[in-house]
Design a protein around this motif. Structure first.
Motif, mmCIF file in Angstrom:
data_model
loop_
_atom_site.group_PDB
_atom_site.id
_atom_site.type_symbol
_atom_site.label_atom_id
_atom_site.label_comp_id
_atom_site.label_asym_id
_atom_site.label_seq_id
_atom_site.Cartn_x
_atom_site.Cartn_y
_atom_site.Cartn_z
ATOM 1 N N ARG A 1 0.788 -1.247 0.167
ATOM 2 C CA ARG A 1 0.129 -0.068 -0.026
ATOM 3 C C ARG A 1 0.857 1.371 0.052
ATOM 4 O O ARG A 1 2.299 1.125 0.316
ATOM 5 C CB ARG A 1 -0.683 0.017 1.257
ATOM 6 C CG ARG A 1 -2.051 -0.889 1.276
ATOM 7 C CD ARG A 1 -2.595 -1.101 2.625
ATOM 8 N NE ARG A 1 -1.679 -1.614 3.522
ATOM 9 C CZ ARG A 1 -1.927 -1.810 4.785
ATOM 10 N NH1 ARG A 1 -2.960 -1.146 5.205
ATOM 11 N NH2 ARG A 1 -1.090 -2.206 5.709
ATOM 12 N N GLN B 1 -0.968 1.191 14.340
ATOM 13 C CA GLN B 1 -1.780 0.580 14.977
ATOM 14 C C GLN B 1 -1.315 -0.783 15.671
ATOM 15 O O GLN B 1 -1.707 -0.971 16.915
ATOM 16 C CB GLN B 1 -2.905 0.119 14.116
ATOM 17 C CG GLN B 1 -4.101 -0.742 14.511
ATOM 18 C CD GLN B 1 -4.960 0.062 15.484
ATOM 19 O OE1 GLN B 1 -4.792 1.166 15.678
ATOM 20 N NE2 GLN B 1 -5.659 -0.555 16.390
ATOM 21 N N THR C 1 2.333 3.283 7.240
ATOM 22 C CA THR C 1 2.814 4.199 8.544
ATOM 23 C C THR C 1 1.601 3.989 9.564
ATOM 24 O O THR C 1 1.772 3.675 10.771
ATOM 25 C CB THR C 1 2.973 5.677 8.234
ATOM 26 O OG1 THR C 1 4.037 5.786 7.365
ATOM 27 C CG2 THR C 1 3.505 6.493 9.486
ATOM 28 N N ALA C 2 0.479 4.077 9.129
ATOM 29 C CA ALA C 2 -0.891 3.989 9.875
ATOM 30 C C ALA C 2 -0.976 2.644 10.437
ATOM 31 O O ALA C 2 -1.303 2.352 11.690
ATOM 32 C CB ALA C 2 -2.198 4.442 9.157
ATOM 33 N N SER C 3 -0.692 1.429 9.500
ATOM 34 C CA SER C 3 -0.672 0.198 10.075
ATOM 35 C C SER C 3 0.308 -0.268 11.110
ATOM 36 O O SER C 3 -0.163 -0.814 11.986
ATOM 37 C CB SER C 3 -0.629 -0.578 9.080
ATOM 38 O OG SER C 3 -1.771 -0.717 8.010
ATOM 39 N N ARG D 1 1.639 6.279 3.484
ATOM 40 C CA ARG D 1 0.803 6.774 4.553
ATOM 41 C C ARG D 1 0.149 5.303 5.193
ATOM 42 O O ARG D 1 -0.087 5.591 6.257
ATOM 43 C CB ARG D 1 0.026 7.816 3.884
ATOM 44 C CG ARG D 1 -1.217 7.516 3.051
ATOM 45 C CD ARG D 1 -1.873 8.626 2.657
ATOM 46 N NE ARG D 1 -2.841 8.059 1.741
ATOM 47 C CZ ARG D 1 -2.862 8.196 0.351
ATOM 48 N NH1 ARG D 1 -1.303 8.472 0.051
ATOM 49 N NH2 ARG D 1 -3.791 7.806 -0.409
ATOM 50 N N ASP D 2 -0.417 4.688 4.426
ATOM 51 C CA ASP D 2 -1.226 3.709 4.850
ATOM 52 C C ASP D 2 -0.302 2.681 5.744
ATOM 53 O O ASP D 2 -0.609 1.987 6.775
ATOM 54 C CB ASP D 2 -1.798 2.818 3.730
ATOM 55 C CG ASP D 2 -2.917 3.624 2.904
ATOM 56 O OD1 ASP D 2 -3.450 4.814 3.672
ATOM 57 O OD2 ASP D 2 -3.368 3.397 1.954
#
Length: 417
Positions: free
Chosen positions: A123, A134, A129-131, A126-127
């Motif tokens: 992905r 989390q 990094t978010a994962s 930014r995605d």
């Protein structure tokens, strides 16, 4: 581990029955069984553990009870924890299910020397990094089952992404991979899976070394995390070596190096705990003072390396260090009025209450110690149920009180004591 045995693929091995019998055996019998499993003679274990050969033979035969020092020395030599070797803890209900989730994590961490999976399409950055944020949030809340369900796929995706991106973005992905690998250590150390913790931290360092300036602080933090396993078996010489290795990674860095200041501050906090356990209170206070100076510059840095470094972490480490040094009254005084920032890491909050509970128990204040244990459970149940501090404290309370309250009995049953 927790009294059960799993093979490399996470399935039960044929040794399960032996492990159950071993869990019920004396400490001397456990030492003997693990010595034989490692292919060591009594003389060989005595030499490796630096203990008396004649005493070891008497401990194994049951002629003399095993001392705490001998158990700790044999635990170091056999690569296991003192608590498990002594057989002090029973299996915690529900961990078998969690253990079954560890094999995919172990495999994902172990296979980075192979080409990436071409079927995986990573992905956007930014995605990713978010994962990574989390899974680290889940790890720091001790919500290990949710974390374990997503971590293997994320590790594979990040591995593939290191081949898709280039330049500074590629270095960022390497840093993200290091942060994600760290989660394997978090669950490994919680479950007593030292092999998983080791491979996770090796992968963390391998990825961080490829992350340029973004990886310098991560490599230092990796050494700090390695200390936690050796603190549990009281191998303080190794703890100091790892702390020095962490600081060496930071040589030549300044405030412009991402995370270097936070990593340095956390290493000072780690050093304060090692000094406390080795009885050097002057050195303990010196390291706390150095960490306090750094924290005054950084402020609260909850998500920087997921350490929670800042003034609050210095305060909770002061309580921890005083308790480790046996200054239980001063530890309780230091905890007075401590408040946690909104959104602070649940496992850091929980660990503080476990430290406070230990101090209160030693001060013969069982009701307050139990209140602190309940606060730890509220903050991070997965941690409070498994951590050696919780089990030590609840075991001491059960043995010391004349009549167990319903709350104490329920807590003891919950942690499997």
């Amino acid at each position: 581990m927790n009294g059960t045995s799993t093979g490399d693929n996470g399935t039960s091995t044929g040794d399960d029955a032996k492990d159950i019998l071993l869990a019920k055996a004396s400490t001397g019998a456990r030492i003997k069984a693990l010595r034989i499993k490692h292919g060591l003679t009594q003389r060989g274990l005595a030499d490796r553990a630096h203990v008396s050969y004649s005493l070891l033979t008497k401990f194994e035969s049951g002629a003399r009870p095993a001392s705490a020092d001998l158990v700790a020395a044999c635990a170091r030599a056999l690569g296991t924890s003192e608590e498990l070797l002594a057989g002090r803890y029973r299996t915690v209900t529900g961990d078998d299910r969690l253990l079954s989730l560890m094999a995919p994590i172990r495999a994902a961490l172990d296979l980075f020397d192979l080409p990436p999976n071409e079927d995986v399409r990573p992905r956007p950055l930014r995605d990713l990094t978010a994962s990574v944020k989390q899974v680290n949030r889940l790890a720091q809340a001790a919500r290990y089952e949710l974390m374990a369900a997503t971590l293997p796929g994320l590790l594979q995706e990040l591995h593939t992404a290191t081949h898709y991106f280039s330049g500074s973005e590629q270095q960022t992905v390497w840093a993200l991979l290091a942060e994600a690998a760290r989660c394997g250590h978090s669950v490994g150390i919680a479950l007593g899976l030292n092999d998983l913790s080791v491979v996770a931290l090796q992968t963390m360092d391998w990825a961080a070394a490829r992350a340029g300036d973004q990886g310098v602080g991560l490599r230092a933090v990796r050494e700090y995390l390695r200390v936690t396993a050796y603190l549990r078996i009281r191998d303080y010489e190794t703890c100091w070596r790892l702390n020095a290795a962490g600081l060496a990674h930071l040589d030549g860095t300044d405030d412009r190096t991402p995370g270097a200041l936070v990593a340095r501050g956390q290493l000072h906090l780690g050093a304060s705990i090692i000094a406390a356990y080795t009885g050097d209170q002057d050195l303990m206070l010196e390291h706390l003072a150095q960490a306090d100076l750094i924290a005054s510059r950084t402020g609260e840095q909850t998500e920087q390396f997921w350490l929670g470094f800042g003034p609050t972490n210095v305060a909770v480490h002061r309580v921890m260090a005083l308790g480790a040094a046996g200054e239980h009254g001063h530890a309780v005084d230091a905890a007075e009025g401590l408040r946690f920032p909104r959104g602070w890491l649940p496992t850091r909050v929980g660990h503080h209450y476990l430290d406070l509970a230990r101090a209160l128990r030693w001060m013969n204040r069982p009701d307050q110690a139990l209140e602190a244990l309940l606060a730890a459970r509220e903050a991070a149940p997965g941690q409070a149920r498994r951590h050696p501090l919780a089990r030590d404290t609840i075991t001491g309370l059960v043995r010391s009180v004349r009549r167990r309250s319903d709350v104490l009995a329920e807590y003891a049953a919950w942690v499997g004591v």
